[in-house]
Design an enzyme around this catalytic site. Structure first.
Site, mmCIF file in Angstrom:
data_model
loop_
_atom_site.group_PDB
_atom_site.id
_atom_site.type_symbol
_atom_site.label_atom_id
_atom_site.label_comp_id
_atom_site.label_asym_id
_atom_site.label_seq_id
_atom_site.Cartn_x
_atom_site.Cartn_y
_atom_site.Cartn_z
ATOM 1 N N ASP A 64 84.862 128.763 143.374
ATOM 2 C CA ASP A 64 84.716 130.622 143.446
ATOM 3 C C ASP A 64 85.564 131.469 142.567
ATOM 4 O OD1 ASP A 64 83.356 129.873 147.028
ATOM 5 O OD2 ASP A 64 83.944 128.718 146.067
ATOM 6 N N THR A 68 79.182 127.455 149.673
ATOM 7 C CA THR A 68 80.084 126.499 149.744
ATOM 8 C C THR A 68 80.115 125.523 150.019
ATOM 9 O OG1 THR A 68 81.797 128.449 148.926
ATOM 10 C CG2 THR A 68 82.813 126.634 149.129
#
Length: 464
Positions: free
Chosen positions: A134, A231
């Site tokens: 990320d 995620t």
């Protein structure tokens, strides 16, 4: 609008970048990714033929994938299409390249997660997960856009911040992010992008991440980035997406979705990615075949959307042609034969309501529960027909979870609105304020109208 000068930034060769890049090319084991290392499939010192050199192109020259001039229809758009759509050719060119880079970064990180320590997967205040990928993607995209268009001209709305990375006990985590970012940027030449003169330091990486602090709004131009959408799917080795969009005066003008695990065979969407990996080991894909992974993109007003294989997989799977191909939504308009998608997570979506809605509309297939904006991608390329999401009370949808997917479906021929039939409003900041009950995306207006009608008929009794 970008100038010709900026075009050079996007496509300049990195020949002769210095001993750092030569060293990295010759010693890929030193380029540490979380949980493992990333290998280079061609020497960074190999001369590249991008119009700046008489040398022979390398086996994976950016020329193979990305023509030097964005106006030369590198993505399937004709010059007239680009002009009619407002000519965001330069922005589209850079954006597709950097999302390709981001896919490569994520693949390296995800491969390193399996069977290894998970200390570099963190939980945020809202209990959602964040990984090295990320932060790495956000830093990479921010740095590239700033280099190509000038940091003073780039405004980015993105999901992550630097708070966790700046903590006293986060030095190891920050080091992993920095190594991951530099391991990605060192290979920028493969994508026709300019690499840094030397590896970025911790402060530079933190600055790139922190620069993504725009709050959006109704005026001006800003990029919207979800560095790793889904995620949880990413950590579990399943579907996830890298989503980048450009918004101008409240309208999404271009969108790119990188889907590294997206299968080219529709039926594999029904299985967890780990089963796909297992089967791939038992029966490896045919050399030269495009079996998974793509970048999809669209430009407002073009009436076209495109899908391109990943540059990362070019040598790995022996692909000889990664030219983009046009994609369109499915022509299925009978609910009995339609495939509908919904989120995997139950925390912010009401599965029981969508199940009842599906039954009332006449949907017979089991829902396809997929992580991330891959749901939008599935509709845009014709692998699914419907996406419904009805959030629980108090949950607010964020623009980075939808912007790129919305324009992709629109230009591929589909429809995306809220449950009241209104277009999604990207002018209110980071949230989709004023959203009527939920989001409905369909491959065509007939299916869309049926679902909107069914929502109106059943909403009052839904207790949402």
């Amino acid at each position: 609008m970008a100038t010709a000068t900026l075009a050079t930034c996007a496509i300049i060769s990195t020949v002769g970048r210095g001993n750092f890049y030569l060293m990295k090319a010759l010693a890929p084991k030193d380029r540490a990714f979380i949980g493992g290392s990333a290998s280079s499939s061609s020497p960074a010192s190999a001369p590249l033929n991008l119009g700046f050199s008489d040398c022979n192109p390398s086996p994976i020259s950016p020329l193979t994938f990305f023509p030097a001039s964005p106006m030369a229809s590198p993505f399937g758009f004709q010059r007239s299409d680009l002009m009619e759509a407002g000519s965001y050719a330069e922005e589209l060119s850079v954006a597709v390249r950097v999302v390709q880079m981001a896919c490569s970064l994520c693949q390296g990180v995800q491969e390193g997660l399996f069977g290894r320590r998970r200390e570099q997967v963190k939980s945020k205040d809202d209990a959602s997960l964040v990984t090295v990928a990320d932060w790495g993607v956000q830093a990479t995209v921010s740095w590239v856009l700033s280099q190509c268009f000038g940091s003073e001209n780039v405004s980015i709305v993105a999901e992550e911040d630097t708070q966790t990375l700046s903590g006293k006990d986060a030095s190891g985590l920050l080091e992993s992010v920095v190594k991951t970012v530099n391991g990605c940027l060192v290979e920028a030449h493969k994508y026709g992008l300019k690499a840094p003169q030397k590896p970025l330091g911790s402060n530079e990486v933190l600055e790139a991440i922190g620069r993504c602090n725009s709050n959006g709004g109704p005026k001006g131009r800003f990029w919207v980035l979800d560095p790793v959408d889904g995620t949880l799917g990413f950590v579990r080795g399943d579907q996830y997406a890298i989503a980048l969009a450009l918004i101008e005066d409240g309208e999404v003008v271009l969108g790119i979705l990188g889907c590294p695990n997206y299968p080219m065979k529709k039926q594999w969407l029904n299985y967890h990615q780990r089963y796909y990996r297992l089967i791939s080991k038992i029966s490896p894909p045919v050399a030269g075949s495009w079996h998974k992974g793509c970048v999809m993109y669209a430009l407002r007003g073009s009436g076209k959307a495109w899908m391109q294989p990943l540059v990362y997989d070019h040598n790995k799977f022996g692909l000889h042609n990664i030219s983009p191909k046009p994609i369109k939504v499915s022509s299925v308009d009978d609910p009995a034969f339609a495939t509908f998608c919904e989120p995997v997570e139950k925390s912010n979506s009401k599965h029981s309501f969508t199940a009842g809605l599906a039954q009332s509309v006449g949907l017979r297939k089991q829902p396809l529960r997929v992580y991330s904006m891959v749901k939008y991608a599935a509709i845009a390329c014709g692998d699914a027909e419907i996406f419904m999401k009805f959030a629980k009370a108090g949950y607010k949808e964020k623009i980075w979870d939808h912007a790129a997917g919305v324009i992709l479906i629109h230009e591929a021929g589909g429809v995306v609105t809220d449950a009241g039939g209104k277009p999604l409003d990207f002018t209110k900041g980071i949230y989709l304020e004023g959203l009527d009950r939920g989001i409905v995306a369909c491959s065509g207006s007939l299916l869309h109208d049926k679902i909107i009608t069914a929502v109106d008929a059943s909403w009052d009794s839904s207790k949402l």
